[in-house]
Motif scaffolding. Sequence first.
Motif, PDB file in Angstrom:
ATOM      1  N   SER A 144      30.990   7.440 -14.296  1.00  0.00           N
ATOM      2  CA  SER A 144      30.517   7.638 -15.672  1.00  0.00           C
ATOM      3  C   SER A 144      30.859   6.459 -16.573  1.00  0.00           C
ATOM      4  O   SER A 144      30.298   6.323 -17.658  1.00  0.00           O
ATOM      5  CB  SER A 144      31.084   8.932 -16.256  1.00  0.00           C
ATOM      6  N   CYS A 150      25.318   4.026 -14.552  1.00  0.00           N
ATOM      7  CA  CYS A 150      24.683   4.741 -15.666  1.00  0.00           C
ATOM      8  C   CYS A 150      23.254   4.269 -15.907  1.00  0.00           C
ATOM      9  O   CYS A 150      22.361   5.075 -16.173  1.00  0.00           O
ATOM     10  CB  CYS A 150      25.526   4.601 -16.925  1.00  0.00           C
ATOM     11  N   VAL A 162      28.178   7.698 -21.011  1.00  0.00           N
ATOM     12  CA  VAL A 162      28.402   9.088 -20.605  1.00  0.00           C
ATOM     13  C   VAL A 162      29.692   9.598 -21.240  1.00  0.00           C
ATOM     14  O   VAL A 162      30.749   8.989 -21.092  1.00  0.00           O
ATOM     15  CB  VAL A 162      28.490   9.198 -19.068  1.00  0.00           C
TER      16      VAL A 162
END
Length: 192
Positions: A144, A150, A162
């Motif tokens: 993340s 991402c 995120v």
Amino acid sequence: MPDANPAALEFLLTRRSRPAKTLQPPVPDRETVSQLLTAAARSPDHGKLEPWRFIVLEGQSFSRLSALVAERGEALGKTPDDITKAQNQFDQAHLAVAVIEVQKPSEKIPPIEQTYSAGAVALALLNAALAAGWGANWLSGWPSHDTDFCAQGLGLTDGERVVGFIHIGTERSAPPERPRPAMDDITTWMSS
């Protein structure tokens, strides 16, 4: 005297996330997920910027993201254990919502307040799912925070990141209660 909502207070005093690995089908349908997202979007949002958005993950998206975790983990020099642990988040999932922070230009609202709002949305989504009777858990992990993961996996662009993946499903087994902080240890009262 304010109007109290004892049921809501009792929920907040006893809420407990459910481990993502214990969540199984059935998962909420799209109408139910939309209702949970609507509840989450009622979070504090200074300046009405909506510095967040949602990506609902389901079906084959999990195997695609798991494969990307392996690819990115190798490229980043992660250990096999780190890669496997990160893959499990997607391999064991049936429904998750990626809460995405979207920084918006603002002379009035600093970036940190937008970050706080995005975090509030993630917690509100987690609590909405739990209040609706689903098991839910907020996970993140190194993928993340990897901009290539991402961008490739979720289509994020500059200024987006995120906040977390909120996993939602039917709880297989309730986890034991965990220790909670002693309020006197973390609270300071100031009256002057």
